[in-house]
Enzyme design. Structure first.
Site, PDB file in Angstrom:
ATOM      1  N   HIS A 173      32.302  45.478  45.768  1.00  0.00           N
ATOM      2  CA  HIS A 173      31.320  46.496  46.181  1.00  0.00           C
ATOM      3  C   HIS A 173      31.891  47.715  46.912  1.00  0.00           C
ATOM      4  CE1 HIS A 173      31.687  43.915  49.663  1.00  0.00           C
ATOM      5  NE2 HIS A 173      30.821  43.022  49.228  1.00  0.00           N
ATOM      6  N   HIS A 179      16.903  36.873  49.173  1.00  0.00           N
ATOM      7  CA  HIS A 179      16.574  36.413  50.528  1.00  0.00           C
ATOM      8  C   HIS A 179      15.094  36.067  50.599  1.00  0.00           C
ATOM      9  CE1 HIS A 179      20.377  37.042  52.464  1.00  0.00           C
ATOM     10  NE2 HIS A 179      20.451  38.278  52.025  1.00  0.00           N
ATOM     11  N   ASP A 204      26.128  42.150  43.096  1.00  0.00           N
ATOM     12  CA  ASP A 204      25.944  41.646  44.469  1.00  0.00           C
ATOM     13  C   ASP A 204      24.495  41.213  44.680  1.00  0.00           C
ATOM     14  OD1 ASP A 204      26.461  40.781  47.004  1.00  0.00           O
ATOM     15  OD2 ASP A 204      26.871  42.753  47.856  1.00  0.00           O
ATOM     16  N   HIS A 240      29.791  39.284  40.572  1.00  0.00           N
ATOM     17  CA  HIS A 240      29.376  39.142  41.969  1.00  0.00           C
ATOM     18  C   HIS A 240      27.886  38.823  42.073  1.00  0.00           C
ATOM     19  CE1 HIS A 240      30.284  40.739  46.257  1.00  0.00           C
ATOM     20  NE2 HIS A 240      29.274  39.901  46.305  1.00  0.00           N
ATOM     21  N   ASP A 256      33.609  36.450  50.228  1.00  0.00           N
ATOM     22  CA  ASP A 256      32.574  37.495  50.263  1.00  0.00           C
ATOM     23  C   ASP A 256      31.468  37.183  51.269  1.00  0.00           C
ATOM     24  OD1 ASP A 256      31.235  39.917  49.254  1.00  0.00           O
ATOM     25  OD2 ASP A 256      29.698  38.473  48.722  1.00  0.00           O
TER      26      ASP A 256
END
Lengths: 434, 309
Positions: free
Chosen positions: A230, A307, A303, A56, A150
């Protein structure tokens, strides 16, 4: 191709051995090995594990190359000890066609730092309405086996049922982002005492658990494989334990941040701690650790969600959810699951770490060359870890293009010293080779 | 006092009492004066940074700053900073570069003042953030209670209405607890947050049973639109079960006061004959708001000597 001789490394933390890596494979393992002309890597005091596999990862390319690229994310992965990462489909354009997944796969090959394994979207545009061409993605050069919307839940139960059924023909698996959307409208953080006080809209544990309960029943009904992304709540662990005891073909992952951090991090409103699913309570953290230890949760998956600064340096409600994870994942597992002062039943040894971070995720993703035993004749996908090292996380020093690490300033144990992808080092002396 | 006023928890009993006492002194100093102005903050600049419409709170802060002789800039940024194009951080740093000493912020996002406080050197005053807090409202409410009843310690306060979405409720619960009051919140369960059990309050779903023991009834604004999200079946049913009407007012002890932070939905949470009764402090609250905000600005910007905190 250069031959490597690793001296005195401890496979799975056990007795020290030497290894010769030649032509992409482990050529031999034993004591006092020599290999004329080989580059020697001193493994003294280091633990040798199979290269880690992430189920992920968000690599953001195509679409948000300012936040991460396949190359920068691959470098972060290699530095974290990974030799394969699954790249999530929520790019722009969405990875819902053979064209996009092949592009991502090819960018990964060009970067050459880890095997970038594209995840295909379940539905067109992640819109939850119509199945994407799953077969075309499976048959493409990217050989997609994991399908996920996801970021969004496949919320429509009929569509989820069809997706589970359809991918059986592809030896695929649907990786569900378990979030009942009607229960999480505007949700900002875990719903509980803290959200009540902080005035942030709550994300109830039941919104995750309701979908997991539904999906394990569907998976059982149609005899399909289900993977749960998750897992964040104690109730989810309980449901998974129940489903596995009934023989449902379900697997699950937990993120490093859900193993370590709680909703206490939301105090102060720094959106670096905003993530979906949200950070939960101490009780949930204890439950996911125990679930990982007893195998109810199969894998640790990062995950990793880069950003750009402006998407985090703002008001909590306006920030994008997600946090970095690739470079600290192993350290977080060491600190949460191997600590000698941790709870007894919740502890992992190095073999179990290899199982949860390499063997099982590779099996879930159907990756033939990864998660293999450390043995002669096997592909030389390996990582050397210094378990004694302690370092403080400095976001500015990360290989990721983004800086949204929830571990900034935190001292964590363990350091990846070297990573080998099919016998070629991607990391040496703790630094990326390229 | 701390440098900022972000939430009720920033005020311990001493701080909160100091604000109320200072407001009382200001009231006394200005009483009967023709020119209602003090020179305390001359040369200081206060910015009202309002991302949400709020005529009454903005005017109250503006008047408070002007009565302390500060220069006041009103910066109205409708909608979110992001949709406007400029980030909150950039806006804050721009204002500070222009020489602002304090920023009074109203924002739709919970925690926005906390973020702001990390980016500027001056003081930040929270004038309402999302569904989090509105600390000066709680201070003016406490000031009003103390003026009317003469005390706060042991006063039984009943807070009624949309506690889930109310920043006024969160600030009042925190501050009144600090000041020793005994708080009961009353609402339909849908309008109480999950987690209200950890608050220092008594929770009730039944207004009629708590009214006979109340010293203060504080009605919260309830938006009719909430019924669209099924928080309650209809405005009429809400009003019947949780509205304060003449019949319920008759259940109150003689000295009990009725408060409302405004703006009111007459006929919804409060009936006209209650809002206009002698028990009502609603107009008084508005006037007290100016005094309390003067006290806050004075204490943050001019009151304490350099270096003390």
């Amino acid at each position: 191709m250069t031959t490597y001789l690793i001296k005195n490394a401890r496979p799975y933390g056990e007795d020290a051995v030497d290894l010769v890596l030649r032509d992409g494979d482990i050529a031999s393992i034993g004591e006092n090995l020599t290999a004329p002309g080989a580059e020697v890597v001193d493994g003294t005091g280091l633990v040798l594990l199979p290269g880690l596999v992430d189920l992920h990862t968000h690599l953001r390319e195509p679409g948000r190359e300012d936040a991460e690229t396949v190359e920068s994310g691959s470098r972060a992965a290699a530095l974290g000890g990974f030799t394969a990462v699954h790249a999530m489909a929520n790019t722009d354009p969405v990875a819902d066609t053979a064209g996009v997944v092949e592009q991502v796969w090819r960018l990964g090959q060009e970067a050459g730092l880890v095997d970038v394994v594209p995840v295909g979207a379940v539905t067109v545009g992640l819109a939850g309405a119509q199945l994407a061409e799953l077969g075309a993605m499976a048959d493409s050069a990217a050989r997609v086996r994991v399908f996920s919307d996801d970021g969004h839940c496949v919320a429509d139960p009929a569509l989820m049922r069809r997706a589970l059924e359809y991918v059986k023909a592809l030896d695929g698996v649907v990786a569900q982002h378990a979030e009942e959307p009607r229960l999480t409208v505007g949700a900002q953080m875990h719903e509980g005492d803290r959200s009540a006080r902080l005035g942030l809209t709550g994300w109830p544990a039941a919104a995750e658990e309701a979908i997991i309960a539904r999906d394990v029943l569907l998976a059982q009904h149609v005899g399909a494989r289900l993977h749960v992304c998750h897992v964040s709540t104690a109730g989810s662990v309980e449901l998974l334990r129940w489903a596995k005891s009934r023989g449902v073909q379900v697997t699950a992952e937990v993120t490093p941040h859900h193993l370590l951090l709680t909703d206490e991090c939301a105090e102060g409103y720094d959106p670096v701690f905003k993530v979906n699913p949200p950070l939960r309570t101490d009780v949930d953290v204890a439950a996911v650790r125990l679930g990982l230890a007893d195998g109810t949760i199969d894998a640790v998956a990062t995950d990793h969600a880069p950003h750009a600064v402006e998407d985090k340096e703002c008001e909590w409600a306006m920030a994008r959810p997600g946090m970095l994870g690739l470079e600290q994942a192993l350290s977080v597992v060491v600190t949460t699951m191997m600590s000698p002062d941790g709870p007894g039943p919740g502890r992992l040894d190095w073999r179990a770490v290899a199982d949860r971070m390499s063997v099982r995720p590779a099996a879930i993703g159907r990756l033939a060359g990864h998660g293999r035993p450390i043995a002669a004749g096997e592909p030389a996908n390996l990582v050397l870890v210094d378990p004694a090292h302690r370092g403080t996380v400095d976001p500015a020093a990360l290989a990721s293009r983004s800086r949204n690490s929830p571990y900034a300033g935190r001292e964590l144990p363990g350091r990846v010293v070297a990573t080998f992808l099919r016998g070629t080092p991607t990391v040496l002396d703790g630094k990326a080779v390229k | 006092m701390r440098r900022h006023l972000l939430e009720a928890a920033d005020l311990d009993l001493g701080d909160a009492t100091l604000v109320l006492d200072t407001a009382a002194q200001i009231d006394a100093a200005l009483a009967g004066r023709e020119v209602k102005k003090l020179p305390t903050l001359r040369g200081r600049t206060v910015v009202n940074l309002f991302y949400e419409d709020s005529t009454r709170t903005r005017i109250s802060f503006e008047l408070a700053a002007k009565r302390l002789s500060a220069d006041v800039i009103n910066f109205s940024a409708k909608g979110s900073s992001v949709s406007k194009g400029e980030s909150l951080k950039d806006t804050a740093q721009t204002l500070e570069a222009m020489g602002s000493d304090a920023i009074v912020i109203r924002h739709g996002a919970s925690g926005a003042p906390h973020r702001l406080a990390q980016w500027v050197r001056g003081s930040v005053v929270n004038a309402g953030d999302g569904t989090h807090e509105h600390p000066t409202q709680a201070l003016l409410d406490a000031y009003t209670i103390r003026r009317r009843l003469g005390r706060l310690d042991g006063v039984r306060v009943v807070l009624v209405g949309d506690v889930l979405h109310s920043r006024v409720a969160r600030s009042n619960v925190g501050l009144l607890h600090t000041l020793g009051a005994d708080v009961t919140v009353v609402a339909p369960p849908t309008l109480l947050p999950v987690g209200v059990g950890s608050w220092p309050v008594t929770v009730s779903y039944d207004l009629d049973t708590v009214l006979p023991k109340a010293d203060v009834v504080m009605m919260l604004r309830v938006q009719g639109e909430r019924m669209n999200a099924s928080f309650f079946p209809s405005a009429r049913e809400y009003s019947r079960r949780y509205g304060l009407d003449a019949r319920r007012m008759a259940l109150l002890p003689d000295d009990t006061i009725v408060m409302h932070p405004g703006p009111m939905n007459r006929g919804m949470e409060i009936a006209a004959e209650v809002a206009d009764s002698v028990r009502s402090t609603i107009v008084e609250q508005v006037g007290n708001g100016v005094s309390v905000r003067m006290a806050v600005l004075y204490l943050l910007l001019g009151g304490a000597p350099e270096g003390s905190s």
